[in-house]
Write a protein that holds these residues in place. Sequence first.
Motif, PDB file in Angstrom:
ATOM      1  N   PRO A   1       0.812  -1.227   0.000  1.00  0.00           N
ATOM      2  CA  PRO A   1       0.000   0.000   0.000  1.00  0.00           C
ATOM      3  C   PRO A   1       0.841   1.271   0.000  1.00  0.00           C
ATOM      4  O   PRO A   1       0.457   2.262  -0.633  1.00  0.00           O
ATOM      5  CB  PRO A   1      -0.820  -0.122   1.297  1.00  0.00           C
ATOM      6  CG  PRO A   1      -0.860  -1.576   1.586  1.00  0.00           C
ATOM      7  CD  PRO A   1       0.454  -2.113   1.127  1.00  0.00           C
ATOM      8  N   ILE A   2       1.998   1.257   0.699  1.00  0.00           N
ATOM      9  CA  ILE A   2       2.849   2.448   0.713  1.00  0.00           C
ATOM     10  C   ILE A   2       3.411   2.727  -0.677  1.00  0.00           C
ATOM     11  O   ILE A   2       3.401   3.870  -1.159  1.00  0.00           O
ATOM     12  CB  ILE A   2       3.986   2.272   1.740  1.00  0.00           C
ATOM     13  CG1 ILE A   2       3.419   2.284   3.165  1.00  0.00           C
ATOM     14  CG2 ILE A   2       5.034   3.369   1.587  1.00  0.00           C
ATOM     15  CD1 ILE A   2       4.445   1.969   4.239  1.00  0.00           C
ATOM     16  N   VAL A   3       3.903   1.667  -1.341  1.00  0.00           N
ATOM     17  CA  VAL A   3       4.448   1.836  -2.694  1.00  0.00           C
ATOM     18  C   VAL A   3       3.368   2.296  -3.655  1.00  0.00           C
ATOM     19  O   VAL A   3       3.578   3.204  -4.469  1.00  0.00           O
ATOM     20  CB  VAL A   3       5.086   0.515  -3.172  1.00  0.00           C
ATOM     21  CG1 VAL A   3       5.471   0.598  -4.647  1.00  0.00           C
ATOM     22  CG2 VAL A   3       6.318   0.188  -2.336  1.00  0.00           C
ATOM     23  N   TRP A   4       2.216   1.686  -3.566  1.00  0.00           N
ATOM     24  CA  TRP A   4       1.106   2.036  -4.442  1.00  0.00           C
ATOM     25  C   TRP A   4       0.638   3.464  -4.180  1.00  0.00           C
ATOM     26  O   TRP A   4       0.386   4.241  -5.113  1.00  0.00           O
ATOM     27  CB  TRP A   4      -0.021   1.029  -4.209  1.00  0.00           C
ATOM     28  CG  TRP A   4      -1.160   1.016  -5.167  1.00  0.00           C
ATOM     29  CD1 TRP A   4      -2.447   0.754  -4.857  1.00  0.00           C
ATOM     30  CD2 TRP A   4      -1.153   1.224  -6.580  1.00  0.00           C
ATOM     31  NE1 TRP A   4      -3.236   0.793  -5.981  1.00  0.00           N
ATOM     32  CE2 TRP A   4      -2.469   1.091  -7.045  1.00  0.00           C
ATOM     33  CE3 TRP A   4      -0.153   1.543  -7.485  1.00  0.00           C
ATOM     34  CZ2 TRP A   4      -2.820   1.253  -8.394  1.00  0.00           C
ATOM     35  CZ3 TRP A   4      -0.490   1.695  -8.835  1.00  0.00           C
ATOM     36  CH2 TRP A   4      -1.806   1.551  -9.267  1.00  0.00           C
ATOM     37  N   GLY A   5       0.524   3.832  -2.895  1.00  0.00           N
ATOM     38  CA  GLY A   5       0.122   5.193  -2.563  1.00  0.00           C
ATOM     39  C   GLY A   5       1.143   6.225  -3.006  1.00  0.00           C
ATOM     40  O   GLY A   5       0.789   7.305  -3.494  1.00  0.00           O
TER      41      GLY A   5
ATOM     42  N   THR B   1       9.614   9.874 -14.582  1.00  0.00           N
ATOM     43  CA  THR B   1       9.469   8.528 -15.138  1.00  0.00           C
ATOM     44  C   THR B   1       8.266   7.822 -14.530  1.00  0.00           C
ATOM     45  O   THR B   1       7.466   7.193 -15.242  1.00  0.00           O
ATOM     46  CB  THR B   1      10.735   7.698 -14.896  1.00  0.00           C
ATOM     47  OG1 THR B   1      11.867   8.376 -15.450  1.00  0.00           O
ATOM     48  CG2 THR B   1      10.623   6.335 -15.552  1.00  0.00           C
ATOM     49  N   THR B   2       8.130   7.908 -13.209  1.00  0.00           N
ATOM     50  CA  THR B   2       6.984   7.284 -12.547  1.00  0.00           C
ATOM     51  C   THR B   2       5.678   7.863 -13.067  1.00  0.00           C
ATOM     52  O   THR B   2       4.731   7.122 -13.375  1.00  0.00           O
ATOM     53  CB  THR B   2       7.079   7.489 -11.027  1.00  0.00           C
ATOM     54  OG1 THR B   2       8.298   6.926 -10.543  1.00  0.00           O
ATOM     55  CG2 THR B   2       5.905   6.835 -10.320  1.00  0.00           C
TER      56      THR B   2
ATOM     57  N   ALA C   1       0.866  -2.578  -8.747  1.00  0.00           N
ATOM     58  CA  ALA C   1       1.715  -1.390  -8.640  1.00  0.00           C
ATOM     59  C   ALA C   1       3.059  -1.598  -9.309  1.00  0.00           C
ATOM     60  O   ALA C   1       3.692  -0.650  -9.782  1.00  0.00           O
ATOM     61  CB  ALA C   1       1.911  -1.014  -7.173  1.00  0.00           C
ATOM     62  N   GLY C   2       3.519  -2.851  -9.371  1.00  0.00           N
ATOM     63  CA  GLY C   2       4.793  -3.137 -10.009  1.00  0.00           C
ATOM     64  C   GLY C   2       4.812  -2.853 -11.491  1.00  0.00           C
ATOM     65  O   GLY C   2       5.888  -2.713 -12.095  1.00  0.00           O
ATOM     66  N   VAL C   3       3.627  -2.760 -12.117  1.00  0.00           N
ATOM     67  CA  VAL C   3       3.568  -2.402 -13.539  1.00  0.00           C
ATOM     68  C   VAL C   3       4.185  -1.027 -13.767  1.00  0.00           C
ATOM     69  O   VAL C   3       4.774  -0.767 -14.816  1.00  0.00           O
ATOM     70  CB  VAL C   3       2.103  -2.431 -14.029  1.00  0.00           C
ATOM     71  CG1 VAL C   3       1.996  -1.945 -15.462  1.00  0.00           C
ATOM     72  CG2 VAL C   3       1.546  -3.840 -13.908  1.00  0.00           C
ATOM     73  N   PHE C   4       4.075  -0.140 -12.781  1.00  0.00           N
ATOM     74  CA  PHE C   4       4.630   1.206 -12.905  1.00  0.00           C
ATOM     75  C   PHE C   4       6.000   1.322 -12.244  1.00  0.00           C
ATOM     76  O   PHE C   4       6.881   2.020 -12.751  1.00  0.00           O
ATOM     77  CB  PHE C   4       3.666   2.224 -12.277  1.00  0.00           C
ATOM     78  CG  PHE C   4       2.234   1.994 -12.640  1.00  0.00           C
ATOM     79  CD1 PHE C   4       1.839   1.962 -13.967  1.00  0.00           C
ATOM     80  CD2 PHE C   4       1.277   1.791 -11.668  1.00  0.00           C
ATOM     81  CE1 PHE C   4       0.516   1.743 -14.311  1.00  0.00           C
ATOM     82  CE2 PHE C   4      -0.048   1.578 -11.996  1.00  0.00           C
ATOM     83  CZ  PHE C   4      -0.424   1.550 -13.323  1.00  0.00           C
ATOM     84  N   ILE C   5       6.174   0.651 -11.104  1.00  0.00           N
ATOM     85  CA  ILE C   5       7.444   0.747 -10.388  1.00  0.00           C
ATOM     86  C   ILE C   5       8.552   0.017 -11.145  1.00  0.00           C
ATOM     87  O   ILE C   5       9.691   0.494 -11.217  1.00  0.00           O
ATOM     88  CB  ILE C   5       7.300   0.167  -8.968  1.00  0.00           C
ATOM     89  CG1 ILE C   5       6.226   0.937  -8.191  1.00  0.00           C
ATOM     90  CG2 ILE C   5       8.625   0.235  -8.219  1.00  0.00           C
ATOM     91  CD1 ILE C   5       6.535   2.397  -8.008  1.00  0.00           C
TER      92      ILE C   5
END
Length: 363
Positions: free
Chosen positions: A39-43, A214-215, A329-333
């Motif tokens: 959730p932290i990475v996604w947020g 980039t993100t 979320a890993g699709v973007f990270i």
Amino acid sequence: MTTECHMEQEDKVSPVLTALMVSCILIAVGWVLHPFLLPIVWGATISVTFWPLVLRLQSCLFGSRAAAVFFTVLAALLVFFLPVALIFLIFAQHVKDISHFMTILPSWQLPAVPVWVGHIPHVGGRIVAFWDHMRENSLPGLVKQIVPPPEKLFAVFLSSAGSLGSLLVEFGLTLIAMVLFLTHAERIIDLLVRISSRLGGDAGRLFLHRAETTTRGVALGVTLTAIIESLFGWLGLMAADMPMGSVIAAVMFVSCVLQFGGAWVLFVSTVWLYFTAPLMHASIMLCFALIAVANDNFLQAFIIRRYVKISVVVIMLGAFGGIATLGFAGVFIGPTLLYLAETLVREWAGGTTGENLKQEHPS
């Protein structure tokens, strides 16, 4: 003399011990926060993506940060969370149809190849021979090996539905993390700028800026492309009267997110309609499929390259690896991390200088 040497040794050892202590503390913090990492990475990803929108809304809402964050959260719900929720809902509503289709698919035989295909110069005979081979032997056996039994698919779906509670918890934690990030964004940005300056000076700040752009570019490019293409495909499927059109559009969305594109889904639908429906329906579907090919090659690159110049290979590899490790979320990270790693290697090898970075991302 001995005292001076001893002091010099302490001066050399002290930074190393400090770095080790900080590293241990950071590892311990990561271990404690591990259940909340996703959730932290996604947020954080969504916050970085919508930060310019927050600033614009705040200026339009008489300087109210709370109101700006509120409307930004609504925008994030529409762009990132609503499509995923709709996909789950579509699959849930059509689970019986999908199960029935999976049951009859292994026994389905390709129809005979049209006569006009054999008259195509140079390649017609080969196409007919390959088609007959697939029709007689290969396709049914291949489908039986690839497609799992419907009972297994249904069990997987039920297990996914059983974890709906944990998904809702992660969803709520993501919204909380996003609100906290956006509310205290200036403090976080100032801290990150000071850390990057301490580590790399001007190059560190430029590197931080590149990570931000980039993100934002990857998140908007991947998500908006998937939404636009799946909506476009849904219109084509409805116009061509394709059975289970909403399910196919959902598959198209997932395929776009995973970087496979959506055109192949429409081409398969065109072939299906050609043999099972009037020719006009297949012709309509073919027109939409050809336009989707242009979208696959243009739309995502156009959106992403407004922010950063990143190759399609990096996006695909990062998306595959990211979704396997961090989920959606890993699709973007993933692409962001790969691109930053590529940038570091090129700078270390001398391929990109600090002046090039300043020209690409002026402060």
